[in-house]
Design a protein around this motif. Structure first.
Motif, PDB file in Angstrom:
ATOM      1  N   ARG A 253     -28.192  13.072  10.317  1.00  0.00           N
ATOM      2  CA  ARG A 253     -29.510  13.083  10.956  1.00  0.00           C
ATOM      3  C   ARG A 253     -30.615  13.331   9.936  1.00  0.00           C
ATOM      4  N   ILE A 254     -30.391  14.290   9.031  1.00  0.00           N
ATOM      5  CA  ILE A 254     -31.381  14.580   7.991  1.00  0.00           C
ATOM      6  C   ILE A 254     -31.551  13.375   7.066  1.00  0.00           C
ATOM      7  N   GLU A 255     -30.449  12.723   6.722  1.00  0.00           N
ATOM      8  CA  GLU A 255     -30.528  11.542   5.859  1.00  0.00           C
ATOM      9  C   GLU A 255     -31.283  10.405   6.538  1.00  0.00           C
ATOM     10  N   ALA A 256     -31.147  10.298   7.873  1.00  0.00           N
ATOM     11  CA  ALA A 256     -31.924   9.298   8.619  1.00  0.00           C
ATOM     12  C   ALA A 256     -33.412   9.645   8.578  1.00  0.00           C
ATOM     13  N   GLU A 257     -33.745  10.936   8.671  1.00  0.00           N
ATOM     14  CA  GLU A 257     -35.137  11.380   8.566  1.00  0.00           C
ATOM     15  C   GLU A 257     -35.689  11.078   7.176  1.00  0.00           C
ATOM     16  N   ILE A 258     -34.857  11.268   6.162  1.00  0.00           N
ATOM     17  CA  ILE A 258     -35.265  10.982   4.784  1.00  0.00           C
ATOM     18  C   ILE A 258     -35.591   9.500   4.614  1.00  0.00           C
ATOM     19  N   LYS A 259     -34.724   8.636   5.135  1.00  0.00           N
ATOM     20  CA  LYS A 259     -34.960   7.188   5.036  1.00  0.00           C
ATOM     21  C   LYS A 259     -36.215   6.782   5.797  1.00  0.00           C
ATOM     22  N   LYS A 260     -36.417   7.407   6.951  1.00  0.00           N
ATOM     23  CA  LYS A 260     -37.608   7.117   7.756  1.00  0.00           C
ATOM     24  C   LYS A 260     -38.876   7.504   7.008  1.00  0.00           C
ATOM     25  N   LEU A 261     -38.837   8.665   6.343  1.00  0.00           N
ATOM     26  CA  LEU A 261     -40.005   9.127   5.585  1.00  0.00           C
ATOM     27  C   LEU A 261     -40.266   8.224   4.389  1.00  0.00           C
ATOM     28  N   ILE A 262     -39.230   7.752   3.735  1.00  0.00           N
ATOM     29  CA  ILE A 262     -39.397   6.830   2.597  1.00  0.00           C
ATOM     30  C   ILE A 262     -40.121   5.568   3.059  1.00  0.00           C
ATOM     31  N   LEU A 263     -39.677   5.012   4.176  1.00  0.00           N
ATOM     32  CA  LEU A 263     -40.251   3.760   4.674  1.00  0.00           C
ATOM     33  C   LEU A 263     -41.678   3.941   5.178  1.00  0.00           C
ATOM     34  N   SER A 264     -42.052   5.176   5.502  1.00  0.00           N
ATOM     35  CA  SER A 264     -43.396   5.429   6.038  1.00  0.00           C
ATOM     36  C   SER A 264     -44.474   5.443   4.962  1.00  0.00           C
ATOM     37  N   ASP A 265     -44.086   5.516   3.695  1.00  0.00           N
ATOM     38  CA  ASP A 265     -45.056   5.602   2.601  1.00  0.00           C
ATOM     39  C   ASP A 265     -44.761   4.515   1.566  1.00  0.00           C
ATOM     40  N   ASP A 266     -45.705   3.615   1.360  1.00  0.00           N
ATOM     41  CA  ASP A 266     -45.495   2.468   0.465  1.00  0.00           C
ATOM     42  C   ASP A 266     -45.231   2.906  -0.975  1.00  0.00           C
TER      43      ASP A 266
ATOM     44  N   LEU B 172     -53.992  22.469 -15.610  1.00  0.00           N
ATOM     45  CA  LEU B 172     -54.431  22.782 -14.259  1.00  0.00           C
ATOM     46  C   LEU B 172     -53.443  22.247 -13.234  1.00  0.00           C
ATOM     47  N   TYR B 173     -53.352  22.948 -12.122  1.00  0.00           N
ATOM     48  CA  TYR B 173     -52.428  22.587 -11.056  1.00  0.00           C
ATOM     49  C   TYR B 173     -52.821  21.251 -10.439  1.00  0.00           C
ATOM     50  N   LYS B 174     -51.831  20.386 -10.246  1.00  0.00           N
ATOM     51  CA  LYS B 174     -52.046  19.108  -9.574  1.00  0.00           C
ATOM     52  C   LYS B 174     -51.351  19.158  -8.220  1.00  0.00           C
ATOM     53  N   PRO B 175     -52.090  19.044  -7.130  1.00  0.00           N
ATOM     54  CA  PRO B 175     -51.469  19.130  -5.796  1.00  0.00           C
ATOM     55  C   PRO B 175     -50.411  18.044  -5.621  1.00  0.00           C
ATOM     56  N   ILE B 176     -49.308  18.412  -5.016  1.00  0.00           N
ATOM     57  CA  ILE B 176     -48.249  17.455  -4.729  1.00  0.00           C
ATOM     58  C   ILE B 176     -48.619  16.700  -3.458  1.00  0.00           C
ATOM     59  N   ALA B 177     -48.315  15.408  -3.414  1.00  0.00           N
ATOM     60  CA  ALA B 177     -48.644  14.590  -2.247  1.00  0.00           C
ATOM     61  C   ALA B 177     -47.944  15.134  -0.999  1.00  0.00           C
ATOM     62  N   GLU B 178     -48.593  14.989   0.146  1.00  0.00           N
ATOM     63  CA  GLU B 178     -48.048  15.530   1.395  1.00  0.00           C
ATOM     64  C   GLU B 178     -46.680  14.944   1.709  1.00  0.00           C
ATOM     65  N   VAL B 179     -46.510  13.657   1.436  1.00  0.00           N
ATOM     66  CA  VAL B 179     -45.219  13.021   1.724  1.00  0.00           C
ATOM     67  C   VAL B 179     -44.114  13.638   0.872  1.00  0.00           C
ATOM     68  N   LEU B 180     -44.456  14.063  -0.356  1.00  0.00           N
ATOM     69  CA  LEU B 180     -43.459  14.702  -1.211  1.00  0.00           C
ATOM     70  C   LEU B 180     -43.174  16.128  -0.757  1.00  0.00           C
ATOM     71  N   GLU B 181     -44.178  16.820  -0.214  1.00  0.00           N
ATOM     72  CA  GLU B 181     -43.958  18.149   0.356  1.00  0.00           C
ATOM     73  C   GLU B 181     -42.941  18.064   1.491  1.00  0.00           C
ATOM     74  N   LYS B 182     -43.110  17.072   2.351  1.00  0.00           N
ATOM     75  CA  LYS B 182     -42.180  16.885   3.473  1.00  0.00           C
ATOM     76  C   LYS B 182     -40.790  16.519   2.959  1.00  0.00           C
ATOM     77  N   MET B 183     -40.754  15.641   1.957  1.00  0.00           N
ATOM     78  CA  MET B 183     -39.467  15.222   1.398  1.00  0.00           C
ATOM     79  C   MET B 183     -38.751  16.400   0.753  1.00  0.00           C
ATOM     80  N   LYS B 184     -39.503  17.251   0.094  1.00  0.00           N
ATOM     81  CA  LYS B 184     -38.918  18.423  -0.552  1.00  0.00           C
ATOM     82  C   LYS B 184     -38.200  19.306   0.457  1.00  0.00           C
TER      83      LYS B 184
END
Length: 331
Positions: A186-199, A123-135
């Motif tokens: 700029r995108i890499e800075a957004e990536i680092k920011k998103l990483i730090l936003s989720d424990d 069965l399909y397992k939903p991907i976490a929202e933070v991973l959707e954004k990271m993708k």
């Protein structure tokens, strides 16, 4: 999957504007077409309700179609439906030789595939929202990096045969290159920011990057594609999915081809693991000693590099399982 769960099987064939639905009840199949919109997905759910088809004993199956399937998947997750998303080639090869093709027929074939193979389907397992954004951020970064590489390839080729023209091309592409560099940063800075936003994401990336040779981007790709390392049962499965396990190709006494990676492997992970393996060979004493020893034995260098990729996958799986950073062996 429990063999007694389902009385109904539904196949969905998704295109950009519409999705075709085939419903199997006992030996009877009915077909419908809906718009691939929020209104269309609501109409599909309403149809099931009107026909008294309960979602709790219905299995819905569809092909992986990227963004085209986003609306229907979101609705099915919201309704807690039982559904699976399969690779198209998996369905095609399972059904066998078929003649003719259209969306209505494809939906029926997907429904038949589900009814035939449901004990083995996951069965399909939903991907976490933070991973959707990271993708999304990783895809944008990849496009920018590829664009930069394509642009720089042109003056490089010109300079080989006409240095002055190549110099002119490079001069006029300088500003575009600068803009691309700025956007990548700029995108890499957004990536680092998103990483730090989720424990959880921050900890997972920290664990994976503790393995020598694995960088942040590779760690993120591994995390996204495995949904926090939940889409495999053992390291061998992940290694196979990542394209680092060669398969034998022989038959009788006449066919003896070189072992090769299966084409269904994830080429993105394979590429990133290849770069990680080269980094590990240069910076990890144990892996470098292994590489040099195998070279002296006369082994093919690419085979050795592939073995290193496999080692890295196993090390990553080990740190995730233990939830402890990788510790280098000290002589």
């Amino acid at each position: 999957m429990n063999k007694q769960n389902f009385n109904y099987f539904i196949g969905i064939d998704i295109s950009k504007k519409f999705f075709d639905v085939a419903i199997i009840e006992n030996d009877r199949t009915t077909s419908y077409v809906f718009e691939n919109t929020k209104k269309g997905t609501n109409a599909f759910i309403r149809l099931l309700k009107n026909q008294k088809i309960p979602l709790d004993n219905t299995l819905i199956c569809m092909e992986h179609t990227g963004v085209y399937g986003k609306l229907i998947i979101t609705k099915l997750v919201e309704k807690q439906a039982n559904f699976c998303v399969e690779m198209p080639i998996q369905i095609t090869k399972s059904i066998g030789l078929q003649r003719g093709k259209n969306d209505k027929v494809d939906a029926k074939r997907i429904a038949f595939y589900a009814s035939k193979n449901y004990p083995e389907l996951e069965l399909y397992k939903p991907i976490a929202e933070v991973l959707e954004k990271m993708k999304i951020l990783l895809k944008i970064r990849k496009k920018l990096v590829n664009t930069r590489a394509d642009i720089n390839k042109y003056p490089n080729e010109l300079e080989r045969f006409s240095p002055e023209i190549g110099k002119l091309a490079r001069k006029n592409l300088k500003r575009i290159n600068k803009n691309l560099e700025d956007e990548i940063k700029r995108i890499e800075a957004e990536i680092k920011k998103l990483i730090l936003s989720d424990d959880k994401l921050n900890k997972t990336v920290g664990l994976v990057t503790s393995v020598t040779g694995i960088g942040q981007i590779t760690a993120l790709h591994l995390t996204v594609f495995t949904n926090f390392f939940t889409r495999y049962d053992n390291p061998k499965q992940l290694a196979c999915y990542s394209g680092v396990v060669p398969f034998e190709y022989t038959s009788g006494s006449s066919i003896h081809r070189k072992s090769r990676i299966h084409p269904m492997a994830n080429r993105t992970l394979k590429k990133h693991l290849h770069m990680s393996a080269l980094a590990a060979i240069n910076h990890d004493p144990d892996i470098r000693a292994y590489f040099l020893r195998k070279v002296e034995e006369g082994k093919n260098k690419m085979l050795i590099v592939n073995n290193v990729r496999n080692k890295l996958v196993h090390r990553v799986c080990a740190v995730i399982k233990r939830q402890q950073p990788y510790v280098k062996n000290i002589a």
